[in-house]
Design a protein around this motif. Sequence first.
Motif, PDB file in Angstrom:
ATOM      1  N   ASN A   1       0.809  -1.224   0.000  1.00 46.73           N
ATOM      2  CA  ASN A   1       0.000   0.000   0.000  1.00 46.73           C
ATOM      3  C   ASN A   1       0.842   1.275   0.000  1.00 46.73           C
ATOM      4  O   ASN A   1       0.298   2.370  -0.109  1.00 46.73           O
ATOM      5  CB  ASN A   1      -0.941   0.007   1.204  1.00 46.73           C
ATOM      6  CG  ASN A   1      -2.052  -0.999   1.057  1.00 46.73           C
ATOM      7  OD1 ASN A   1      -2.565  -1.214  -0.034  1.00 46.73           O
ATOM      8  ND2 ASN A   1      -2.430  -1.621   2.163  1.00 46.73           N
ATOM      9  N   GLN A   2       2.146   1.128   0.147  1.00 45.24           N
ATOM     10  CA  GLN A   2       3.080   2.258   0.201  1.00 45.24           C
ATOM     11  C   GLN A   2       2.746   3.227   1.328  1.00 45.24           C
ATOM     12  O   GLN A   2       2.761   4.445   1.158  1.00 45.24           O
ATOM     13  CB  GLN A   2       3.135   2.972  -1.154  1.00 45.24           C
ATOM     14  CG  GLN A   2       3.628   2.071  -2.257  1.00 45.24           C
ATOM     15  CD  GLN A   2       3.710   2.770  -3.588  1.00 45.24           C
ATOM     16  OE1 GLN A   2       3.976   3.969  -3.662  1.00 45.24           O
ATOM     17  NE2 GLN A   2       3.486   2.029  -4.662  1.00 45.24           N
ATOM     18  N   CYS A   3       2.444   2.648   2.486  1.00 47.90           N
ATOM     19  CA  CYS A   3       2.150   3.447   3.668  1.00 47.90           C
ATOM     20  C   CYS A   3       3.429   3.582   4.499  1.00 47.90           C
ATOM     21  O   CYS A   3       3.774   2.696   5.282  1.00 47.90           O
ATOM     22  CB  CYS A   3       1.041   2.805   4.490  1.00 47.90           C
ATOM     23  SG  CYS A   3       0.637   3.756   5.973  1.00 47.90           S
ATOM     24  N   ALA A   4       4.135   4.678   4.300  1.00 49.19           N
ATOM     25  CA  ALA A   4       5.419   4.878   4.972  1.00 49.19           C
ATOM     26  C   ALA A   4       5.291   4.844   6.486  1.00 49.19           C
ATOM     27  O   ALA A   4       6.142   4.269   7.179  1.00 49.19           O
ATOM     28  CB  ALA A   4       6.050   6.194   4.521  1.00 49.19           C
ATOM     29  N   PHE A   5       4.243   5.446   7.012  1.00 48.72           N
ATOM     30  CA  PHE A   5       4.046   5.482   8.463  1.00 48.72           C
ATOM     31  C   PHE A   5       3.977   4.062   9.030  1.00 48.72           C
ATOM     32  O   PHE A   5       4.650   3.722  10.000  1.00 48.72           O
ATOM     33  CB  PHE A   5       2.773   6.264   8.799  1.00 48.72           C
ATOM     34  CG  PHE A   5       2.528   6.411  10.274  1.00 48.72           C
ATOM     35  CD1 PHE A   5       3.124   7.438  10.986  1.00 48.72           C
ATOM     36  CD2 PHE A   5       1.704   5.518  10.953  1.00 48.72           C
ATOM     37  CE1 PHE A   5       2.904   7.582  12.352  1.00 48.72           C
ATOM     38  CE2 PHE A   5       1.485   5.649  12.316  1.00 48.72           C
ATOM     39  CZ  PHE A   5       2.083   6.678  13.013  1.00 48.72           C
ATOM     40  N   CYS A   6       3.164   3.211   8.405  1.00 50.79           N
ATOM     41  CA  CYS A   6       2.986   1.840   8.904  1.00 50.79           C
ATOM     42  C   CYS A   6       4.192   0.953   8.592  1.00 50.79           C
ATOM     43  O   CYS A   6       4.515   0.054   9.372  1.00 50.79           O
ATOM     44  CB  CYS A   6       1.697   1.239   8.345  1.00 50.79           C
ATOM     45  SG  CYS A   6       0.208   2.079   8.963  1.00 50.79           S
ATOM     46  N   VAL A   7       4.875   1.205   7.474  1.00 53.16           N
ATOM     47  CA  VAL A   7       6.099   0.453   7.174  1.00 53.16           C
ATOM     48  C   VAL A   7       7.107   0.683   8.281  1.00 53.16           C
ATOM     49  O   VAL A   7       7.699  -0.268   8.820  1.00 53.16           O
ATOM     50  CB  VAL A   7       6.678   0.830   5.791  1.00 53.16           C
ATOM     51  CG1 VAL A   7       8.108   0.333   5.637  1.00 53.16           C
ATOM     52  CG2 VAL A   7       5.802   0.279   4.669  1.00 53.16           C
TER      53      VAL A   7
ATOM     54  N   ALA B   1      -3.808   6.311   7.617  1.00 52.11           N
ATOM     55  CA  ALA B   1      -2.521   7.009   7.655  1.00 52.11           C
ATOM     56  C   ALA B   1      -2.222   7.717   6.337  1.00 52.11           C
ATOM     57  O   ALA B   1      -1.753   8.869   6.333  1.00 52.11           O
ATOM     58  CB  ALA B   1      -1.406   6.028   8.001  1.00 52.11           C
ATOM     59  N   ILE B   2      -2.497   7.056   5.218  1.00 49.37           N
ATOM     60  CA  ILE B   2      -2.223   7.665   3.916  1.00 49.37           C
ATOM     61  C   ILE B   2      -3.164   8.840   3.663  1.00 49.37           C
ATOM     62  O   ILE B   2      -2.731   9.909   3.225  1.00 49.37           O
ATOM     63  CB  ILE B   2      -2.317   6.607   2.788  1.00 49.37           C
ATOM     64  CG1 ILE B   2      -1.164   5.593   2.921  1.00 49.37           C
ATOM     65  CG2 ILE B   2      -2.291   7.284   1.415  1.00 49.37           C
ATOM     66  CD1 ILE B   2      -1.333   4.346   2.060  1.00 49.37           C
TER      67      ILE B   2
END
Length: 149
Positions: free
Chosen positions: A49-55, A140-141
């Motif tokens: 999903n390209q969710c930097a926060f969750c990565v 988040a996104i």
Amino acid sequence: MQRINLGKAAPELHKTVLELENLSMQKVQQAGLEIGFSHLLKLRASQINQCAFCVRMHTQDAIKAGESIERIALISAWQESGYFSEKERAALILIEEITLIAQQHFTDSAYQEAARILSDAEIAAIEWIAIVINTWNRIAISSQYAVNP
């Protein structure tokens, strides 16, 4: 441009998603899945999903739960790695299928492969992980949660 922080704009909904998260983690424990691996599952969905926060968060959580740097680094290339067991591979198939559901739907063949290896309790726990992390990713996104060094 500053976006609305969905958690602050609707704290009651944010709290409900957090409760869903807690319930899903209870299912993880009841199914006997490793907590560290559950963070790798969340990390994999967040990468897709390209969710930097969750990565970032689930990388940190996986480390805290005892996952190795090698497994964390290789989660995006798990199919080409010998670091994951047959059960873990089945779980990763489920996570990816549910995360990519709009693109490829959730194929019977993927489910049958997972069901051949995983118990019903494990499948349910993994599917709930997928549903909840995909919800968090979208929160988040959409809110553009900051990810700074």
